[in-house]
Design a protein around this motif. Structure first.
Motif, PDB file in Angstrom:
ATOM      1  N   MET A 110       4.605  13.179  -6.036  1.00 53.09           N
ATOM      2  CA  MET A 110       5.256  11.965  -5.568  1.00 53.09           C
ATOM      3  C   MET A 110       6.394  11.571  -6.516  1.00 53.09           C
ATOM      4  O   MET A 110       6.277  11.686  -7.739  1.00 53.09           O
ATOM      5  CB  MET A 110       4.248  10.829  -5.467  1.00 53.09           C
ATOM      6  CG  MET A 110       2.960  11.150  -4.710  1.00 53.09           C
ATOM      7  SD  MET A 110       3.222  11.664  -3.006  1.00 53.09           S
ATOM      8  CE  MET A 110       3.830  10.150  -2.272  1.00 53.09           C
ATOM      9  N   LEU A 111       7.504  11.063  -5.941  1.00 51.31           N
ATOM     10  CA  LEU A 111       8.689  10.734  -6.738  1.00 51.31           C
ATOM     11  C   LEU A 111       8.385   9.803  -7.897  1.00 51.31           C
ATOM     12  O   LEU A 111       8.932   9.950  -8.991  1.00 51.31           O
ATOM     13  CB  LEU A 111       9.758  10.090  -5.849  1.00 51.31           C
ATOM     14  CG  LEU A 111      10.506  10.992  -4.881  1.00 51.31           C
ATOM     15  CD1 LEU A 111      11.446  10.165  -4.016  1.00 51.31           C
ATOM     16  CD2 LEU A 111      11.279  12.070  -5.640  1.00 51.31           C
ATOM     17  N   ARG A 112       7.531   8.794  -7.678  1.00 52.15           N
ATOM     18  CA  ARG A 112       7.256   7.798  -8.706  1.00 52.15           C
ATOM     19  C   ARG A 112       6.537   8.394  -9.906  1.00 52.15           C
ATOM     20  O   ARG A 112       6.450   7.759 -10.960  1.00 52.15           O
ATOM     21  CB  ARG A 112       6.465   6.628  -8.120  1.00 52.15           C
ATOM     22  CG  ARG A 112       5.168   7.009  -7.412  1.00 52.15           C
ATOM     23  CD  ARG A 112       4.669   5.835  -6.583  1.00 52.15           C
ATOM     24  NE  ARG A 112       3.395   6.042  -5.923  1.00 52.15           N
ATOM     25  CZ  ARG A 112       3.234   6.551  -4.711  1.00 52.15           C
ATOM     26  NH1 ARG A 112       4.306   6.949  -4.038  1.00 52.15           N
ATOM     27  NH2 ARG A 112       2.035   6.690  -4.169  1.00 52.15           N
ATOM     28  N   ALA A 113       6.022   9.601  -9.757  1.00 45.02           N
ATOM     29  CA  ALA A 113       5.394  10.308 -10.877  1.00 45.02           C
ATOM     30  C   ALA A 113       6.284  11.435 -11.387  1.00 45.02           C
ATOM     31  O   ALA A 113       6.570  11.539 -12.579  1.00 45.02           O
ATOM     32  CB  ALA A 113       4.036  10.869 -10.457  1.00 45.02           C
ATOM     33  N   LYS A 114       6.751  12.284 -10.487  1.00 45.26           N
ATOM     34  CA  LYS A 114       7.371  13.526 -10.949  1.00 45.26           C
ATOM     35  C   LYS A 114       8.767  13.343 -11.537  1.00 45.26           C
ATOM     36  O   LYS A 114       9.189  14.146 -12.381  1.00 45.26           O
ATOM     37  CB  LYS A 114       7.406  14.567  -9.828  1.00 45.26           C
ATOM     38  CG  LYS A 114       8.423  14.369  -8.741  1.00 45.26           C
ATOM     39  CD  LYS A 114       8.380  15.556  -7.769  1.00 45.26           C
ATOM     40  CE  LYS A 114       9.424  15.444  -6.682  1.00 45.26           C
ATOM     41  NZ  LYS A 114       9.365  16.606  -5.751  1.00 45.26           N
ATOM     42  N   GLU A 115       9.508  12.302 -11.128  1.00 49.08           N
ATOM     43  CA  GLU A 115      10.834  12.111 -11.719  1.00 49.08           C
ATOM     44  C   GLU A 115      10.716  11.755 -13.198  1.00 49.08           C
ATOM     45  O   GLU A 115      11.471  12.257 -14.034  1.00 49.08           O
ATOM     46  CB  GLU A 115      11.613  11.045 -10.951  1.00 49.08           C
ATOM     47  CG  GLU A 115      12.065  11.517  -9.571  1.00 49.08           C
ATOM     48  CD  GLU A 115      12.967  10.530  -8.870  1.00 49.08           C
ATOM     49  OE1 GLU A 115      12.919   9.322  -9.186  1.00 49.08           O
ATOM     50  OE2 GLU A 115      13.728  10.968  -7.988  1.00 49.08           O
ATOM     51  N   PHE A 116       9.753  10.892 -13.522  1.00 56.00           N
ATOM     52  CA  PHE A 116       9.541  10.588 -14.933  1.00 56.00           C
ATOM     53  C   PHE A 116       8.963  11.804 -15.659  1.00 56.00           C
ATOM     54  O   PHE A 116       9.352  12.101 -16.797  1.00 56.00           O
ATOM     55  CB  PHE A 116       8.595   9.399 -15.114  1.00 56.00           C
ATOM     56  CG  PHE A 116       8.276   9.130 -16.557  1.00 56.00           C
ATOM     57  CD1 PHE A 116       9.130   8.375 -17.333  1.00 56.00           C
ATOM     58  CD2 PHE A 116       7.146   9.676 -17.153  1.00 56.00           C
ATOM     59  CE1 PHE A 116       8.859   8.154 -18.686  1.00 56.00           C
ATOM     60  CE2 PHE A 116       6.865   9.462 -18.494  1.00 56.00           C
ATOM     61  CZ  PHE A 116       7.729   8.702 -19.268  1.00 56.00           C
ATOM     62  N   ALA A 117       8.021  12.494 -15.033  1.00 52.81           N
ATOM     63  CA  ALA A 117       7.404  13.667 -15.666  1.00 52.81           C
ATOM     64  C   ALA A 117       8.458  14.688 -16.061  1.00 52.81           C
ATOM     65  O   ALA A 117       8.412  15.259 -17.161  1.00 52.81           O
ATOM     66  CB  ALA A 117       6.380  14.294 -14.728  1.00 52.81           C
ATOM     67  N   LYS A 118       9.423  14.927 -15.172  1.00 51.94           N
ATOM     68  CA  LYS A 118      10.485  15.884 -15.483  1.00 51.94           C
ATOM     69  C   LYS A 118      11.337  15.393 -16.639  1.00 51.94           C
ATOM     70  O   LYS A 118      11.680  16.160 -17.556  1.00 51.94           O
ATOM     71  CB  LYS A 118      11.362  16.135 -14.254  1.00 51.94           C
ATOM     72  CG  LYS A 118      12.427  17.206 -14.487  1.00 51.94           C
ATOM     73  CD  LYS A 118      13.270  17.467 -13.262  1.00 51.94           C
ATOM     74  CE  LYS A 118      14.203  18.658 -13.479  1.00 51.94           C
ATOM     75  NZ  LYS A 118      14.989  18.577 -14.720  1.00 51.94           N
ATOM     76  N   TYR A 139       0.862  -1.178   0.000  1.00 49.94           N
ATOM     77  CA  TYR A 139       0.000   0.000   0.000  1.00 49.94           C
ATOM     78  C   TYR A 139       0.902   1.233   0.000  1.00 49.94           C
ATOM     79  O   TYR A 139       1.631   1.482   0.950  1.00 49.94           O
ATOM     80  CB  TYR A 139      -0.940  -0.008   1.200  1.00 49.94           C
ATOM     81  CG  TYR A 139      -1.933  -1.133   1.147  1.00 49.94           C
ATOM     82  CD1 TYR A 139      -3.027  -1.088   0.273  1.00 49.94           C
ATOM     83  CD2 TYR A 139      -1.769  -2.269   1.935  1.00 49.94           C
ATOM     84  CE1 TYR A 139      -3.928  -2.142   0.200  1.00 49.94           C
ATOM     85  CE2 TYR A 139      -2.671  -3.327   1.872  1.00 49.94           C
ATOM     86  CZ  TYR A 139      -3.743  -3.251   1.002  1.00 49.94           C
ATOM     87  OH  TYR A 139      -4.634  -4.295   0.926  1.00 49.94           O
ATOM     88  N   ARG A 140       0.833   1.940  -1.097  1.00 50.21           N
ATOM     89  CA  ARG A 140       1.753   3.046  -1.341  1.00 50.21           C
ATOM     90  C   ARG A 140       0.894   4.263  -1.700  1.00 50.21           C
ATOM     91  O   ARG A 140       0.601   4.527  -2.854  1.00 50.21           O
ATOM     92  CB  ARG A 140       2.695   2.653  -2.479  1.00 50.21           C
ATOM     93  CG  ARG A 140       3.839   3.592  -2.724  1.00 50.21           C
ATOM     94  CD  ARG A 140       4.679   3.083  -3.896  1.00 50.21           C
ATOM     95  NE  ARG A 140       5.585   2.006  -3.546  1.00 50.21           N
ATOM     96  CZ  ARG A 140       5.385   0.714  -3.844  1.00 50.21           C
ATOM     97  NH1 ARG A 140       4.296   0.340  -4.488  1.00 50.21           N
ATOM     98  NH2 ARG A 140       6.272  -0.197  -3.505  1.00 50.21           N
ATOM     99  N   GLY A 141       0.449   4.965  -0.648  1.00 49.24           N
ATOM    100  CA  GLY A 141      -0.391   6.133  -0.893  1.00 49.24           C
ATOM    101  C   GLY A 141       0.435   7.396  -0.917  1.00 49.24           C
ATOM    102  O   GLY A 141       1.515   7.440  -1.510  1.00 49.24           O
ATOM    103  N   SER A 142      -0.042   8.427  -0.235  1.00 50.50           N
ATOM    104  CA  SER A 142       0.693   9.682  -0.194  1.00 50.50           C
ATOM    105  C   SER A 142       1.746   9.701   0.905  1.00 50.50           C
ATOM    106  O   SER A 142       2.518  10.651   1.008  1.00 50.50           O
ATOM    107  CB  SER A 142      -0.275  10.851   0.007  1.00 50.50           C
ATOM    108  OG  SER A 142      -0.994  10.702   1.224  1.00 50.50           O
ATOM    109  N   GLY A 143       1.815   8.634   1.706  1.00 49.94           N
ATOM    110  CA  GLY A 143       2.758   8.593   2.819  1.00 49.94           C
ATOM    111  C   GLY A 143       4.027   7.814   2.543  1.00 49.94           C
ATOM    112  O   GLY A 143       4.953   7.837   3.352  1.00 49.94           O
ATOM    113  N   VAL A 144       4.084   7.090   1.436  1.00 50.37           N
ATOM    114  CA  VAL A 144       5.283   6.332   1.051  1.00 50.37           C
ATOM    115  C   VAL A 144       5.710   6.826  -0.324  1.00 50.37           C
ATOM    116  O   VAL A 144       4.930   6.792  -1.279  1.00 50.37           O
ATOM    117  CB  VAL A 144       5.001   4.813   1.013  1.00 50.37           C
ATOM    118  CG1 VAL A 144       6.196   4.060   0.434  1.00 50.37           C
ATOM    119  CG2 VAL A 144       4.692   4.304   2.411  1.00 50.37           C
ATOM    120  N   ASP A 145       6.945   7.301  -0.421  1.00 48.78           N
ATOM    121  CA  ASP A 145       7.366   7.992  -1.642  1.00 48.78           C
ATOM    122  C   ASP A 145       8.512   7.256  -2.331  1.00 48.78           C
ATOM    123  O   ASP A 145       9.611   7.792  -2.481  1.00 48.78           O
ATOM    124  CB  ASP A 145       7.770   9.423  -1.281  1.00 48.78           C
ATOM    125  CG  ASP A 145       7.685  10.363  -2.472  1.00 48.78           C
ATOM    126  OD1 ASP A 145       7.144   9.955  -3.510  1.00 48.78           O
ATOM    127  OD2 ASP A 145       8.161  11.502  -2.365  1.00 48.78           O
TER     128      ASP A 145
END
Length: 199
Positions: free
Chosen positions: A64-72, A29-35
């Protein structure tokens, strides 16, 4: 831009939402609290998902890192503007953050069953209420201005909310939508509201 043009841009928006790829750390479970950041496989999944798509006018991302690193990386490689929307982060899962479904099912079998029977009332202790999550994501969607298409890099929960919003579905029904890693959904907005676009 004139008043009418600004009004029309607000009404007519095309977006695509891409769920992040596989993160490091395995299934949990990886919500907004696990990045967790993306795994190597996660990066491959996301680049592959966007082959032969676009062109986009800009990229919008969850913080969140799992989204924004790829987005950048994607925005930089395509010379696109990048915006970070805090309200596109994943739903907070409270006491279950970072725990695997197997672990939760063994240590909290009653809570585990309650969640999958009725997600709107069975969320774990400390979790973000499903109605609050729905309202923050739909509020963020409604701030997007077109015409687009806009690429949004976010999460399974954000995709579920977008589908439910377009189809006027219930909170429990939206939690039954299965969204794979790097799953891509397309939506549009006009004067009648949001629509799900299938191709």
């Amino acid at each position: 831009m004139g008043r009418l043009a600004r009004f029309l841009c607000k009404l007519m928006v095309e977006i695509a939402i891409l769920r992040h790829g596989e993160p490091l750390g395995g299934r949990r479970y990886r919500g907004s609290g696990v990045d967790d950041p993306l795994s190597e496989q996660g990066w491959v999944q996301m680049w592959s998902a966007l082959e032969n798509t676009g062109p986009w006018i800009r990229v919008v991302t969850s913080p969140m890192l799992r989204a924004k690193e790829f987005a950048k990386a994607y925005a930089d490689s395509h010379d696109l503007p990048l915006q970070e929307f805090y309200d596109f982060r994943e739903i907070g899962m409270g006491a279950w953050e970072g725990r695997s479904p197997t672990e939760v099912s063994l240590t909290d079998p009653i809570g585990y069953k309650a969640y999958y029977s009725d997600p709107s009332t069975g969320l774990p202790s400390g979790a973000e209420p499903l109605s609050s999550f729905y309202h923050r994501v739909t509020r963020a969607l409604d701030t997007l201005e077109g015409p687009g298409p806009i690429l949004i890099i976010a999460h399974a929960g954000v995709m579920r909310v977008a589908v439910a919003y377009a189809l006027e579905g219930s909170l429990n029904a939206m939690m039954r939508i299965k969204v794979p890693y790097a799953g891509l959904g397309r939506f549009s907005h006009d004067d009648s509201g949001w629509s799900l676009c299938v191709s």
